[in-house]
Design a protein around this motif. Structure first.
Motif, short mmCIF file in Angstrom:
data_model
loop_
_atom_site.label_atom_id
_atom_site.label_comp_id
_atom_site.label_asym_id
_atom_site.label_seq_id
_atom_site.Cartn_x
_atom_site.Cartn_y
_atom_site.Cartn_z
N PRO A 1 -43.70 31.28 -23.43
CA PRO A 1 -42.68 32.16 -24.01
C PRO A 1 -42.92 32.46 -25.48
O PRO A 1 -42.73 33.58 -25.92
CB PRO A 1 -41.38 31.37 -23.83
N ALA A 2 -43.35 31.47 -26.25
CA ALA A 2 -43.61 31.72 -27.68
C ALA A 2 -44.75 32.71 -27.84
O ALA A 2 -44.72 33.58 -28.71
CB ALA A 2 -43.92 30.41 -28.39
N ALA B 6 -31.98 34.59 -26.04
CA ALA B 6 -32.50 35.84 -26.60
C ALA B 6 -31.41 36.91 -26.60
O ALA B 6 -31.34 37.72 -27.52
CB ALA B 6 -33.71 36.31 -25.81
N ARG B 7 -30.58 36.90 -25.59
CA ARG B 7 -29.50 37.90 -25.53
C ARG B 7 -28.52 37.70 -26.68
O ARG B 7 -28.06 38.66 -27.30
CB ARG B 7 -28.80 37.84 -24.18
N ALA B 8 -28.18 36.45 -26.99
CA ALA B 8 -27.29 36.17 -28.12
C ALA B 8 -27.97 36.54 -29.44
O ALA B 8 -27.33 37.10 -30.33
CB ALA B 8 -26.89 34.70 -28.12
N ALA B 9 -29.25 36.25 -29.56
CA ALA B 9 -29.99 36.63 -30.76
C ALA B 9 -30.03 38.15 -30.91
O ALA B 9 -29.91 38.68 -32.02
CB ALA B 9 -31.41 36.07 -30.71
N ALA C 100 -34.51 43.07 -20.72
CA ALA C 100 -34.70 41.64 -21.00
C ALA C 100 -35.35 40.99 -19.79
O ALA C 100 -35.27 41.51 -18.68
CB ALA C 100 -33.35 40.98 -21.28
N ASP C 101 -35.98 39.85 -20.03
CA ASP C 101 -36.53 39.11 -18.90
C ASP C 101 -35.45 38.21 -18.31
O ASP C 101 -34.44 37.92 -18.94
CB ASP C 101 -37.76 38.30 -19.32
N ARG C 102 -35.63 37.81 -17.08
CA ARG C 102 -34.62 37.00 -16.38
C ARG C 102 -34.45 35.61 -16.97
O ARG C 102 -33.40 35.01 -16.85
CB ARG C 102 -34.98 36.88 -14.91
N ALA D 212 -35.90 40.94 -29.86
CA ALA D 212 -35.28 39.66 -30.19
C ALA D 212 -35.71 38.60 -29.20
O ALA D 212 -35.88 38.88 -28.01
CB ALA D 212 -33.76 39.79 -30.19
N GLY D 213 -35.90 37.41 -29.71
CA GLY D 213 -36.21 36.24 -28.90
C GLY D 213 -35.32 35.10 -29.35
O GLY D 213 -34.46 35.28 -30.22
N ARG D 214 -35.52 33.96 -28.80
CA ARG D 214 -34.70 32.81 -29.17
C ARG D 214 -34.99 32.43 -30.62
O ARG D 214 -36.04 31.90 -30.94
CB ARG D 214 -35.02 31.65 -28.24
#
Length: 126
Positions: free
Chosen positions: A19-20, A65-68, A89-91, A115-117
């Motif tokens: 993911p990173a 990621a959604r919150a970010a 966005a990805d699942r 945006a990501g985490r």
């Protein structure tokens, strides 16, 4: 043609994508697109073709990621009247990418937000 693969085959097993690494790749693509589209034309014309900006946005949301993304969307600074045009966005909630329109000092702009985490970046073109 170059091929970008996020996952890898190790022997007969598939190693899932990092993911990173995916987030770094998305931000690198966003910066590259901004560098190409926001650079003045150094050819025959003395006037720049376009101007724009790219920047990172500090976010506290490190688990989603959604919150970010929601947090970054609210921190777009000098942009007014931001309207989302598309987003995906990805699942696994590792990244969100969106395209938007807004006004910047009274001029219409189009941009992208990734945006990501715990991380976000944006670029727009005037």
């Amino acid at each position: 043609m170059a091929r970008i693969a996020f996952g890898a085959h190790v022997g007969n097993r598939y190693a899932p994508p990092n993911p990173a690494g995916m987030m770094r790749a998305l931000i690198a693509v966003l910066v590259a697109v901004c560098a190409v589209t926001c650079t003045p034309n150094l050819g025959a014309s003395a006037e720049p073709v376009s101007t724009g900006r790219s920047f990172t946005i500090p976010v506290r949301s490190g688990t989603s990621a959604r919150a970010a993304f929601r947090e970054a969307l609210g921190k777009l600074g000098e942009l007014r009247g931001v309207r989302l045009r598309s987003a995906f966005a990805d699942r696994a909630d590792r990244f969100v990418e969106a395209f938007y329109t807004a006004t910047y000092h009274g001029r219409p702009v189009a941009g992208a937000l990734v945006a990501g985490r715990g991380i976000a970046a944006s670029a727009f073109d005037v």
